[in-house]
Write a protein that holds these residues in place. Sequence first.
Motif, short mmCIF file in Angstrom:
data_model
loop_
_atom_site.label_atom_id
_atom_site.label_comp_id
_atom_site.label_asym_id
_atom_site.label_seq_id
_atom_site.Cartn_x
_atom_site.Cartn_y
_atom_site.Cartn_z
N GLY A 51 0.77 -1.09 -0.02
CA GLY A 51 0.01 0.16 0.02
C GLY A 51 0.74 1.43 -0.01
O GLY A 51 1.89 1.42 0.51
N VAL A 52 0.39 2.35 -0.32
CA VAL A 52 1.10 3.60 -0.75
C VAL A 52 1.17 4.28 0.58
O VAL A 52 2.28 4.78 0.84
N GLY A 53 0.08 4.20 1.40
CA GLY A 53 0.27 4.89 2.67
C GLY A 53 1.55 4.08 3.63
O GLY A 53 2.29 4.93 4.18
N ARG A 54 1.49 2.91 3.58
CA ARG A 54 2.60 2.30 4.55
C ARG A 54 3.93 2.41 3.92
O ARG A 54 4.69 2.79 4.64
N SER A 55 4.07 2.30 2.63
CA SER A 55 5.25 2.85 1.95
C SER A 55 5.99 4.37 2.25
O SER A 55 6.88 4.35 2.49
N ALA A 56 4.67 4.97 2.24
CA ALA A 56 5.08 6.57 2.44
C ALA A 56 5.71 6.64 3.98
O ALA A 56 6.61 7.56 4.13
N ALA A 57 4.84 5.83 4.62
CA ALA A 57 5.13 6.05 6.21
C ALA A 57 6.55 5.47 6.42
O ALA A 57 7.64 6.07 7.17
N LEU A 58 7.17 4.42 5.64
CA LEU A 58 8.30 3.81 5.86
C LEU A 58 9.48 4.98 5.20
O LEU A 58 10.47 5.14 5.96
N ALA A 59 9.12 5.48 4.26
CA ALA A 59 10.01 6.17 3.42
C ALA A 59 10.19 7.50 4.50
O ALA A 59 11.35 8.05 4.64
N SER A 60 9.21 8.37 4.90
CA SER A 60 9.16 9.29 5.72
C SER A 60 10.17 9.00 7.00
O SER A 60 11.07 9.78 7.60
N ALA A 61 9.83 7.75 7.61
CA ALA A 61 10.77 7.48 8.86
C ALA A 61 12.03 7.20 8.63
O ALA A 61 12.91 7.79 9.27
N GLY A 62 12.37 6.70 7.16
CA GLY A 62 13.65 6.38 6.76
C GLY A 62 14.52 7.65 6.62
O GLY A 62 15.52 7.93 7.03
N VAL A 63 13.80 8.57 6.03
CA VAL A 63 14.45 9.97 5.71
C VAL A 63 14.63 10.71 7.15
O VAL A 63 15.74 11.32 7.37
N LEU A 64 13.76 10.63 8.13
CA LEU A 64 14.10 11.25 9.19
C LEU A 64 15.31 10.78 10.17
O LEU A 64 15.95 11.49 10.53
N VAL A 65 15.23 9.32 10.24
CA VAL A 65 16.13 8.77 10.83
C VAL A 65 17.75 9.07 10.09
O VAL A 65 18.59 9.35 10.83
N THR A 66 17.61 9.06 8.92
CA THR A 66 18.77 9.22 7.94
C THR A 66 19.56 10.74 8.57
O THR A 66 20.45 11.10 8.41
N MET A 67 18.45 11.62 8.50
CA MET A 67 18.93 13.09 8.59
C MET A 67 19.46 13.19 10.01
O MET A 67 20.33 14.01 10.43
N LEU A 68 18.71 12.55 11.09
CA LEU A 68 19.21 12.36 12.43
C LEU A 68 20.39 11.79 12.66
O LEU A 68 21.33 12.26 13.40
N ALA A 69 20.81 10.77 11.69
CA ALA A 69 22.27 10.13 11.74
C ALA A 69 23.22 11.23 11.20
O ALA A 69 24.37 11.17 12.02
N LEU A 70 22.78 11.94 10.11
CA LEU A 70 24.01 12.81 9.67
C LEU A 70 24.24 14.09 10.81
O LEU A 70 25.28 14.50 10.91
N PHE A 71 23.09 14.37 11.48
CA PHE A 71 23.30 15.22 12.39
C PHE A 71 24.17 14.64 13.70
O PHE A 71 25.12 15.56 14.16
N SER A 72 23.98 13.53 13.96
CA SER A 72 24.65 12.82 14.88
C SER A 72 26.29 12.77 14.49
O SER A 72 27.12 13.01 15.26
N LEU A 73 26.38 12.60 13.29
CA LEU A 73 27.94 12.28 12.74
C LEU A 73 28.40 13.85 12.55
O LEU A 73 29.62 13.83 13.22
N VAL A 74 27.92 14.81 12.59
CA VAL A 74 28.58 16.23 12.63
C VAL A 74 28.78 16.39 14.10
O VAL A 74 29.97 16.80 14.72
N ILE A 75 27.65 16.15 15.11
CA ILE A 75 28.07 16.32 16.57
C ILE A 75 29.43 15.52 17.05
O ILE A 75 30.11 15.82 17.58
N VAL A 76 29.51 14.40 16.40
CA VAL A 76 30.67 13.35 16.92
C VAL A 76 31.88 14.16 16.52
O VAL A 76 32.81 14.33 17.32
N MET A 77 31.82 14.59 15.31
CA MET A 77 33.19 15.30 14.71
C MET A 77 33.45 16.66 15.25
O MET A 77 34.58 16.64 15.87
#
Length: 281
Positions: A116-142
């Motif tokens: 379903g489109v809704g579930r795929s969109a939810a997964l993609a949105s969550a994945g994008v959010l977590v990816t952005m948080l991971a990049l932010f965490s990388l900057v903080i580590v550096m």
Amino acid sequence: MSSPAVPSPSAGISGRALSILVALAVALGAAFVIAPRTLAGGGFADEHDLREGFRVAFVEYWSSGAEEFSPGLERAVDYWFRYHVAKAVIAALLLGVLVALGVLLWKAFLRAGGVGVGRSAALASAGVLVTMLALFSLVIVMANIQGAVAPFSSLLPMLTSSAAEGELLVTLDQVRQRLADSLYAGGGTPLALEVMISDFSRYHVAMAVIAAIVAVVLIGLSVVLWKRFARTPDGRTRRVLGSFGVVSAVLSVAVIVVAVANTTTVADPAPALLAFFDGGW
């Protein structure tokens, strides 16, 4: 740090793994904000207390004319070192958790083609959010590794973060003048100023090395992603791999720029230090 919005376990994600990773991310996000001051110890009540203590100690150190830190300055620098180590370790753990969570979400997204489109969109949105948080965490580590390598230079912005008065104002004017004299008039460099220039150089060496390592990792990741992209026939998978390949390539260029900028400062740190005291950093 806000917890990522994640889809239900029925989307092909292990509910237990999802719950554990989200709980760890939330706990580490909270620990990053709360724990470092306690772990660092040192008796500073808050950042204001540290700033005032460092300002007083810096004036004493400059007035002494000695190379060795005064006891007050040593206390502040040691505290700041421990503080950055604690933050770097917590941020690194958080980065690992977010990477694991991101992998889990993106794999689930790739398996969710027919749910379903809704579930795929939810997964993609969550994945994008977590990816952005991971990049932010990388900057903080550096940034916190850099602060731990050169805590004295990391403290220097506290001298100029608010208006200087009295002895501090006089001291900062003297620092600027002696820096300018050493650069443009061939004047001698006080021992305290030599220490500052050396530590300022170390501060930028640290970021140059860190950024270079991150750039190598990102370039390697981009190569792997594009190779998988070329071998994968599935359109959905190709879009995800291609997107991450582009992101990692762009980020590697940005990190290379950071490495080059810091290397340039290392080659001649005194003008950059003077620019800082003149308000240019």
